[in-house]
Design a protein around this motif. Structure first.
Motif, PDB file in Angstrom:
ATOM      1  N   ARG A  43       3.707 -38.239  94.642  1.00  0.00           N
ATOM      2  CA  ARG A  43       3.484 -37.056  95.507  1.00  0.00           C
ATOM      3  C   ARG A  43       4.143 -37.247  96.862  1.00  0.00           C
ATOM      4  N   THR A  44       4.749 -38.416  97.065  1.00  0.00           N
ATOM      5  CA  THR A  44       5.181 -38.771  98.413  1.00  0.00           C
ATOM      6  C   THR A  44       6.615 -38.334  98.700  1.00  0.00           C
ATOM      7  N   VAL A  45       6.811 -37.800  99.900  1.00  0.00           N
ATOM      8  CA  VAL A  45       8.155 -37.493 100.395  1.00  0.00           C
ATOM      9  C   VAL A  45       8.303 -38.197 101.744  1.00  0.00           C
ATOM     10  N   ASP A  63      10.624 -39.632  96.612  1.00  0.00           N
ATOM     11  CA  ASP A  63      11.507 -38.600  97.151  1.00  0.00           C
ATOM     12  C   ASP A  63      11.745 -38.847  98.633  1.00  0.00           C
ATOM     13  N   VAL A  75      11.040 -31.580 110.313  1.00  0.00           N
ATOM     14  CA  VAL A  75      11.383 -31.536 108.888  1.00  0.00           C
ATOM     15  C   VAL A  75      10.126 -31.806 108.044  1.00  0.00           C
ATOM     16  N   THR A  77       7.090 -31.228 108.910  1.00  0.00           N
ATOM     17  CA  THR A  77       6.250 -30.027 109.018  1.00  0.00           C
ATOM     18  C   THR A  77       6.671 -28.988 107.989  1.00  0.00           C
ATOM     19  N   GLY A  78       7.987 -28.764 107.884  1.00  0.00           N
ATOM     20  CA  GLY A  78       8.494 -27.778 106.926  1.00  0.00           C
ATOM     21  C   GLY A  78       8.123 -28.150 105.498  1.00  0.00           C
ATOM     22  N   ILE A  79       8.280 -29.439 105.169  1.00  0.00           N
ATOM     23  CA  ILE A  79       7.963 -29.888 103.801  1.00  0.00           C
ATOM     24  C   ILE A  79       6.465 -29.746 103.528  1.00  0.00           C
ATOM     25  N   ARG A  81       4.162 -27.927 105.059  1.00  0.00           N
ATOM     26  CA  ARG A  81       3.661 -26.546 105.023  1.00  0.00           C
ATOM     27  C   ARG A  81       4.065 -25.842 103.730  1.00  0.00           C
ATOM     28  N   ALA A  82       5.295 -26.133 103.257  1.00  0.00           N
ATOM     29  CA  ALA A  82       5.765 -25.481 102.033  1.00  0.00           C
ATOM     30  C   ALA A  82       5.120 -26.107 100.797  1.00  0.00           C
ATOM     31  N   SER A  83       4.760 -27.390 100.897  1.00  0.00           N
ATOM     32  CA  SER A  83       4.232 -28.114  99.742  1.00  0.00           C
ATOM     33  C   SER A  83       3.027 -28.950 100.183  1.00  0.00           C
ATOM     34  N   SER A  86       1.975 -32.406  98.817  1.00  0.00           N
ATOM     35  CA  SER A  86       2.799 -33.601  98.992  1.00  0.00           C
ATOM     36  C   SER A  86       2.214 -34.498 100.074  1.00  0.00           C
ATOM     37  N   GLU A 113      -0.423 -31.665 112.476  1.00  0.00           N
ATOM     38  CA  GLU A 113       0.265 -31.630 111.174  1.00  0.00           C
ATOM     39  C   GLU A 113      -0.261 -32.760 110.304  1.00  0.00           C
TER      40      GLU A 113
END
Lengths: 248, 353
Positions: A43-45, A63, A75, A77-79, A81-83, A86, A113
């Motif tokens: 689940r990690t990015v 990832d 960046v 934050t974007g990831i 919020r979208a996912s 993760s 965040e």
């Protein structure tokens, strides 16, 4: 025979480019161990910075995204919020986080965040060849402070944990080092706590590592570890900087 | 047919994005596009999407980068000075091949400039803007309906090519109200986002980066991008030609200016002056060949812009020395009037005779 020590699954089986005596390797391993222990590798990015750890995406087995200089918290934050499912962490140096990315880190922290920031502070710009960092100590000689950092003209070093700890969005923030087995064990506990805070949705978490740069400090690896203990840890005291939330 | 509703350009862009499946919006306040983030802040929670007001355009555009990495349909909007701050992330997204839609509701520049409509960001939008060898698909709507249609189309094109798409509007288009039909679009077959980074469950890890330290690898990557830009240039040329068949003078204008040029054309035709209008809709790729074809019989071409002359360079590239290319522009937020354009047409015809 029982296997008692091995490579964490979250750490890729590749050589790294880090200099001898640099503690990035230890920090990478600790992160990978914690990711494995929490069972979140799939689940990690991770988000790598611009700086010595720019190639961190090759060293972890999860990832990864490369951010522009200082923008890793945006960046992330974007990831996140979208996912939201993760587990998102950034890996940033002092120039990246405390200088060019000062705006992004402050606002990611203040928004609370649900990301984990690994902040590696070695008081110098390593990859570009040893220039003065926002965290270089007073008197520290670098290629852009050849007479030693003079706070009168070059300003004062930034204490990131102290700075961010006043923000209400911070769920956990701590400063650690990896200069001894005892400190490594403490650092691992802090890292685990930081990821747990993210998993529990308790806001922003950050672990600052006091790290070494024998190459650009002009020291042996052992001298560098001693410099962290004797000089850096005096200006940047180790410990938990999480502020107890005010009631009401 | 869906019923027509009266909408402000900026709000129409926002609703169009929602209808196109955009579920992440990151932005920062700047006039004259504030209705977009305001609308999104109300609307996104209703559709289970993300609205976040960033601390700066620099951060907001990097949040777009992040959301695009996670495979989301994502948009940001701004106006000229804010778009300048986004060039870093736009270059990185082009380099890392991330799809997103960026809307620029252009205002006058340079610097802080003004807040009235302008077309002085054409160079920035179509010739690079950020660093490196890259291209954006740039779409130039001239009505609120087209703003809606091209915004929706932009999301598909971004996904189709894995490339940022820019919708280049202006303050007039953003602020005006017009009747629009919010049409549901047929669903396009788009490639699955197998490259996205949300966690490597059951597969090898994905890496999203624009870093290639080996120059041979970076060149190879750039050549791969060039091949893609070549396909975009071949497949995405859009324009409209009006009364160009018998025209002695062909006006070339895009966006808001094309509407004013059309009014000038009508007046010219009333005076029996044979005037046509060529309107590029895709600004990159620019319709070089179509413009040359549409002006074969014309003696003169007059380019009209709300700038000191930017698109005119592409017109000259298209036509070379085949015929005189004249230019008339107003700048700083001033708009050319139909009367001024007509005067230019008359001057050209009289000089030419």
């Amino acid at each position: 025979m029982q296997k008692v020590f091995g490579r964490p699954e979250a750490l890729a089986d590749v050589p790294t480019h880090y200099c001898p005596g640099c503690t990035h390797g230890i920090i990478h391993r600790l992160i990978a161990e914690v990711i494995d222990e929490l069972g979140v590798r799939e689940r990690t990015v991770g988000i790598s910075p611009v700086g010595c750890a720019v190639l961190a995406y090759d060293y972890f087995n999860c990832d990864f995204v490369e951010a522009s200089h200082g923008r890793a918290p945006a960046v992330a934050t974007g990831i996140k919020r979208a996912s939201p499912g993760s587990v998102v962490f950034t890996y940033q140096g002092d120039g990246d986080l405390a200088s060019i990315g000062a705006g992004e880190i402050v606002h990611a922290a203040s928004r609370g965040e649900k990301i984990t920031v690994i902040f590696v502070n070695n008081a110098i710009y390593g990859m570009t060849g040893g220039q003065m960092a926002p965290t270089s100590l007073p008197g520290q000689k670098t290629t852009t402070s050849p007479r030693g950092r003079d706070p009168e003209t070059a300003g004062h070093p930034v204490r990131v944990c102290e700075l961010l700890s006043s923000l209400s969005g911070v769920g956990y923030i701590a400063r650690v080092s990896v200069t001894s087995p005892a400190n490594v064990a403490k650092a691992r506990r802090a890292l685990k706590k930081a990821f747990e805070v993210q998993l529990e949705g308790k806001g922003f978490s950050l672990v600052e590592f006091l790290s070494t740069c024998p190459t650009n400090w002009g020291m042996t690896p052992i001298e560098a570890l001693k410099w962290v203990d004797d000089k850096m840890a005096v200006y940047y005291p180790l410990g938990d900087y999480t502020r107890v939330p005010e009631v009401g | 047919m869906a019923e027509k509703v009266l909408m402000k350009g900026n709000e129409a862009v926002a609703e169009a994005a929602i209808m196109a499946g955009c579920r992440c919006f990151f932005g920062y306040p700047i006039t004259p596009q504030n209705e977009i983030p305001e609308y999104m802040s109300r609307r996104m929670p209703e559709v289970g999407g993300v609205f976040l007001q960033a601390e700066s355009e620099v951060a907001g555009s990097n949040m777009v980068y992040g959301a695009a990495c996670a495979g989301a349909r994502v948009m940001t909007t701004s106006s000229s000075p804010g778009i300048s701050l986004m060039q870093e992330a736009i270059s990185y997204m082009a380099g890392a091949e991330l799809p997103c839609v960026v809307v620029n509701i252009v205002r006058g520049g340079p610097g802080l400039g003004g807040i009235q409509g302008a077309q002085s960001d054409y160079f920035q939008a179509t010739k690079g803007g950020g660093h490196g060898d890259y291209r954006l698909l740039v779409l130039g709507p001239s009505t609120v309906q087209e703003l809606v249609d091209l915004t929706m189309e932009g999301f598909d094109l971004a996904d189709l090519y894995r490339n940022p798409v820019m919708v280049l509007g202006d303050a007039i288009l953003g602020q005006m109200m017009e009747p629009v039909e919010m049409r549901e679009r047929p669903k396009r077959d788009l490639p699955p986002k197998t490259w996205a980074t949300m966690g490597a469950a059951g597969r090898q890890k994905n890496i999203i980066t624009s870093l290639y330290l080996d120059p041979a690898k970076l060149e190879k990557h750039n050549l791969h991008l060039a091949e893609k830009y070549g396909r975009m240039a071949a497949e995405q040329v859009r324009y409209s030609a009006y009364m160009t068949e018998d025209a002695d003078v062909v006006l070339v204008a895009y966006g808001t200016t094309a509407r004013i040029a059309r009014a000038a054309l009508d007046r010219a035709r009333e005076r029996e002056l044979k005037v046509g209008l060529f309107r590029p809709i895709s600004l990159w790729p620019f319709p070089y060949d179509a413009l040359a074809a549409a002006t074969t019989g014309a003696a003169h071409v007059l380019v009209v812009e709300m700038s000191l002359g930017q698109m005119v360079e592409d017109v000259r590239l298209s036509l070379g020395e085949t015929k005189p290319v004249h230019f008339y522009g107003r700048t700083g937020g001033m708009t050319p009037s139909p009367r001024e354009i007509l005067d230019e047409i008359v001057k050209i015809v009289e000089r030419g005779a």
